[in-house]
Design a protein around this motif. Structure first.
Motif, PDB file in Angstrom:
ATOM      1  N   ALA A 254       0.586   2.913   0.350  1.00  0.00           N
ATOM      2  CA  ALA A 254       0.948   4.308   0.629  1.00  0.00           C
ATOM      3  C   ALA A 254       1.258   4.553   2.099  1.00  0.00           C
ATOM      4  O   ALA A 254       2.265   5.169   2.439  1.00  0.00           O
ATOM      5  CB  ALA A 254      -0.164   5.238   0.153  1.00  0.00           C
ATOM      6  N   TYR A 255       0.396   4.093   2.991  1.00  0.00           N
ATOM      7  CA  TYR A 255       0.571   4.339   4.423  1.00  0.00           C
ATOM      8  C   TYR A 255       1.149   3.123   5.161  1.00  0.00           C
ATOM      9  O   TYR A 255       1.281   3.144   6.374  1.00  0.00           O
ATOM     10  CB  TYR A 255      -0.773   4.656   5.082  1.00  0.00           C
ATOM     11  N   GLY A 256       1.472   2.067   4.435  1.00  0.00           N
ATOM     12  CA  GLY A 256       1.593   0.760   5.062  1.00  0.00           C
ATOM     13  C   GLY A 256       2.858   0.441   5.813  1.00  0.00           C
ATOM     14  O   GLY A 256       2.860  -0.479   6.634  1.00  0.00           O
ATOM     15  N   VAL A 257       3.984   1.143   5.575  1.00  0.00           N
ATOM     16  CA  VAL A 257       5.225   0.770   6.250  1.00  0.00           C
ATOM     17  C   VAL A 257       5.078   0.891   7.757  1.00  0.00           C
ATOM     18  O   VAL A 257       5.649   0.112   8.519  1.00  0.00           O
ATOM     19  CB  VAL A 257       6.404   1.623   5.736  1.00  0.00           C
ATOM     20  N   GLN A 258       4.311   1.870   8.211  1.00  0.00           N
ATOM     21  CA  GLN A 258       4.117   2.087   9.647  1.00  0.00           C
ATOM     22  C   GLN A 258       3.196   1.044  10.281  1.00  0.00           C
ATOM     23  O   GLN A 258       3.082   0.996  11.504  1.00  0.00           O
ATOM     24  CB  GLN A 258       3.533   3.476   9.878  1.00  0.00           C
ATOM     25  N   SER A 259       2.551   0.215   9.469  1.00  0.00           N
ATOM     26  CA  SER A 259       1.585  -0.758   9.981  1.00  0.00           C
ATOM     27  C   SER A 259       2.136  -2.170   9.851  1.00  0.00           C
ATOM     28  O   SER A 259       2.365  -2.662   8.748  1.00  0.00           O
ATOM     29  CB  SER A 259       0.255  -0.645   9.208  1.00  0.00           C
ATOM     30  N   SER A 260       2.333  -2.849  10.958  1.00  0.00           N
ATOM     31  CA  SER A 260       2.834  -4.223  10.916  1.00  0.00           C
ATOM     32  C   SER A 260       1.853  -5.150  10.211  1.00  0.00           C
ATOM     33  O   SER A 260       2.254  -6.117   9.556  1.00  0.00           O
ATOM     34  CB  SER A 260       3.111  -4.732  12.334  1.00  0.00           C
ATOM     35  N   LYS A 261       0.561  -4.845  10.322  1.00  0.00           N
ATOM     36  CA  LYS A 261      -0.455  -5.664   9.654  1.00  0.00           C
ATOM     37  C   LYS A 261      -0.316  -5.567   8.139  1.00  0.00           C
ATOM     38  O   LYS A 261      -0.323  -6.589   7.435  1.00  0.00           O
ATOM     39  CB  LYS A 261      -1.853  -5.206  10.090  1.00  0.00           C
ATOM     40  N   CYS A 262      -0.182  -4.347   7.635  1.00  0.00           N
ATOM     41  CA  CYS A 262      -0.052  -4.164   6.185  1.00  0.00           C
ATOM     42  C   CYS A 262       1.208  -4.837   5.659  1.00  0.00           C
ATOM     43  O   CYS A 262       1.193  -5.494   4.610  1.00  0.00           O
ATOM     44  CB  CYS A 262      -0.041  -2.680   5.834  1.00  0.00           C
ATOM     45  N   MET A 263       2.308  -4.694   6.373  1.00  0.00           N
ATOM     46  CA  MET A 263       3.562  -5.293   5.922  1.00  0.00           C
ATOM     47  C   MET A 263       3.504  -6.817   5.982  1.00  0.00           C
ATOM     48  O   MET A 263       4.059  -7.511   5.123  1.00  0.00           O
ATOM     49  CB  MET A 263       4.716  -4.764   6.766  1.00  0.00           C
ATOM     50  N   HIS A 264       2.804  -7.328   6.978  1.00  0.00           N
ATOM     51  CA  HIS A 264       2.625  -8.783   7.064  1.00  0.00           C
ATOM     52  C   HIS A 264       1.805  -9.303   5.888  1.00  0.00           C
ATOM     53  O   HIS A 264       2.114 -10.364   5.321  1.00  0.00           O
ATOM     54  CB  HIS A 264       1.945  -9.143   8.382  1.00  0.00           C
ATOM     55  N   LEU A 265       0.771  -8.553   5.500  1.00  0.00           N
ATOM     56  CA  LEU A 265      -0.049  -8.959   4.363  1.00  0.00           C
ATOM     57  C   LEU A 265       0.789  -9.030   3.085  1.00  0.00           C
ATOM     58  O   LEU A 265       0.634  -9.956   2.281  1.00  0.00           O
ATOM     59  CB  LEU A 265      -1.208  -7.983   4.175  1.00  0.00           C
ATOM     60  N   ILE A 266       1.681  -8.065   2.891  1.00  0.00           N
ATOM     61  CA  ILE A 266       2.539  -8.068   1.705  1.00  0.00           C
ATOM     62  C   ILE A 266       3.500  -9.246   1.738  1.00  0.00           C
ATOM     63  O   ILE A 266       3.697  -9.940   0.733  1.00  0.00           O
ATOM     64  CB  ILE A 266       3.299  -6.731   1.602  1.00  0.00           C
ATOM     65  N   GLN A 267       4.096  -9.483   2.891  1.00  0.00           N
ATOM     66  CA  GLN A 267       5.026 -10.620   3.019  1.00  0.00           C
ATOM     67  C   GLN A 267       4.321 -11.938   2.735  1.00  0.00           C
ATOM     68  O   GLN A 267       4.843 -12.793   1.999  1.00  0.00           O
ATOM     69  CB  GLN A 267       5.622 -10.628   4.428  1.00  0.00           C
ATOM     70  N   GLN A 268       3.132 -12.099   3.281  1.00  0.00           N
ATOM     71  CA  GLN A 268       2.390 -13.342   3.069  1.00  0.00           C
ATOM     72  C   GLN A 268       1.924 -13.463   1.621  1.00  0.00           C
ATOM     73  O   GLN A 268       1.943 -14.550   1.037  1.00  0.00           O
ATOM     74  CB  GLN A 268       1.184 -13.386   4.005  1.00  0.00           C
ATOM     75  N   GLY A 269       1.501 -12.349   1.033  1.00  0.00           N
ATOM     76  CA  GLY A 269       1.081 -12.387  -0.360  1.00  0.00           C
ATOM     77  C   GLY A 269       2.195 -12.830  -1.278  1.00  0.00           C
ATOM     78  O   GLY A 269       1.993 -13.626  -2.213  1.00  0.00           O
TER      79      GLY A 269
END
Length: 451
Positions: A254-269
């Motif tokens: 929900a809030y993750g596009v603004q967070s490089s950490k969250c987006m990195h987790l999705i890419q790695q997953g």
């Protein structure tokens, strides 16, 4: 005005003046041509005049705006109020058709083009934000909770026997209701305490999969963005587990596009395992009105399947809002916001945040309880019981009248739908949520009344 009309204008006004106007017009048209050719967010933001020119050009392509149009069918884009028509730039037909929210409308070439371009520009921004391998996405005119429900309903057709959704707990009601509304039974997995954080209990998740049977599990529903002391789920490990047991994986981002950490987790997953779709809010990440979300994923066919699950046509307002915003900001402008947001979590940014919050304290007449550096850096709730003062009282009456309109109080002992009150009760403190002017960062701090 086309080239022929400009030539005719030279007989009325000085040709040199007309040529200047023609060159200015070509400047606008060149920006629009690049957007149509590339389908990407422009590097530099457009002026409002260019955006409005583009939207007006789209509007005249819809049948309800044809000169001499006399619509006699059921879907003719009739609007009684001219104010409503102007509010929507006369793009009245909405997006999609009855069978697919991404389908082209025969009577609305302009609105259909708006829909396609918005999805393409948003896909470019998701890649820019860190998920480089995302294959497809679309904007849906529903908030995050209902968008998650749409994903779960799509999985029902793929896994008709399954009835359980395994969900590492997060205290946010819409996440929970999204699963119930879809007709599934949430299996809540409690998190484990590691240091001063709540982390995903991977052993408990795998144990539930074995207990219920992988064939009976609709999906694993994980979360990136959340409120401290809970941290993002272990997406890489969960994605690998889902791939191992052949279970779909839906991520609440929900809030993750603004967070490089969250987006990195999705890419790695997605790289090491399985992520079928991830959902993000438009208002939380793109500073637009509430009511839209982005559903994205790494398998284009599955994302198309979700879009076809949406019943009927849809409002174009969320797509229009986010396209206007991104064209105005440009890729450079959006990246600047991302950099400013990231700066709030390190050194100088944390100092600026303390200064901002101290001004709020003065305005509201409260004194902040000392927080550890780590809490301020993360921009969330206090993480440790021993970091807060035990003797706290309510924020004084009239706080909103004294400039605290963006503040949210959670009294000790209260239980709110978002779960913030429950955490405040556990920590025996008041919390105040303060949003900065860009609405990209929220900081929650414990408070007590100034003596």
């Amino acid at each position: 005005m086309n080239s022929e009309n400009f030539s005719l204008s030279e007989a009325i006004v000085s040709p040199s003046y007309v040529r200047k106007g023609s060159q200015a017009r070509r400047g606008h048209e060149q920006l629009i041509r690049h957007l149509l050719e590339q389908g990407k967010c422009p590097e530099e933001g457009w002026s409002e005049s260019t955006v409005e020119l583009f939207l007006n050009e789209l509007a005249v392509m819809d049948s309800n705006n044809f000169l001499g149009n006399c619509g006699v069918g059921e879907r003719e884009g009739r609007v009684a109020s001219s104010l409503v028509a102007r509010r929507h730039y006369r793009l009245i037909h909405g997006i999609g058709r009855s069978g697919d929210i991404a389908a082209i409308q025969p009577k609305a070439a302009g609105s259909s083009l708006l829909n396609k371009l918005t999805n393409s520009v948003v896909l470019d921004i998701l890649k820019l934000a860190g998920v480089r391998s995302v294959a497809s996405c679309f904007v849906v005119p529903m908030a995050t909770g209902m968008s998650l429900t749409l994903c779960f309903l799509t999985l029902r057709h793929r896994r008709p026997r399954a009835r359980y959704i395994i969900w590492p707990r997060i205290d946010q009601k819409s996440c929970f209701k999204s699963m119930i509304t879809a007709g599934f039974e949430p299996v809540v997995v409690e998190n484990v305490i590691e240091g001063d954080e709540l982390r995903t209990d991977l052993e408990a998740v795998e144990s539930k999969i074995k207990e219920l049977g992988a064939e009976n599990v609709v999906c694993v529903h994980s979360t990136t963005s959340c409120f401290a002391p809970r941290v993002p789920d272990r997406l890489e490990e969960l994605a690998a587990m889902c791939a191992k047991y052949n279970i779909p994986h839906i991520v609440n981002n929900a809030y993750g596009v603004q967070s490089s950490k969250c987006m990195h987790l999705i890419q790695q997953g997605a790289r090491v395992g399985r992520i079928d779709a991830f959902v993000q809010s438009l208002d939380k990440n793109f500073m637009v009105p509430v009511g839209g979300a982005i559903i994205a994923g790494f398998d284009e066919s599955f994302i198309q399947e979700i879009s076809k699950m949406y019943p009927g046509r849809a409002s174009a307002s969320p797509s229009l809002d986010v396209l206007i915003t991104l064209l105005t900001l440009g890729a450079r402008g959006y990246k600047k916001y991302l950099s400013e947001r990231k700066g709030h979590t390190t050194g100088q940014g944390a100092d600026r945040k303390r200064t901002h919050v101290s001004r709020v304290h003065v305005a509201l007449g409260v004194v902040p309880v000392p927080l550890p550096q780590r809490c301020l850096g993360r921009g969330d709730h206090p993480r440790r019981r021993d970091a807060v003062h035990e003797e706290t009282r309510q924020v004084p009456e009239g706080a909103e009248e004294r400039g605290g309109r963006s503040a949210r109080r959670s009294p000790s002992g209260s239980v709110e739908s978002g779960g913030r009150g429950r955490r405040a009760a556990e920590l025996k403190c008041e919390t105040l949520t303060v949003c900065n002017r860009h609405q990209l960062i929220c900081l929650c701090v414990p408070l007590r009344v100034r003596p």
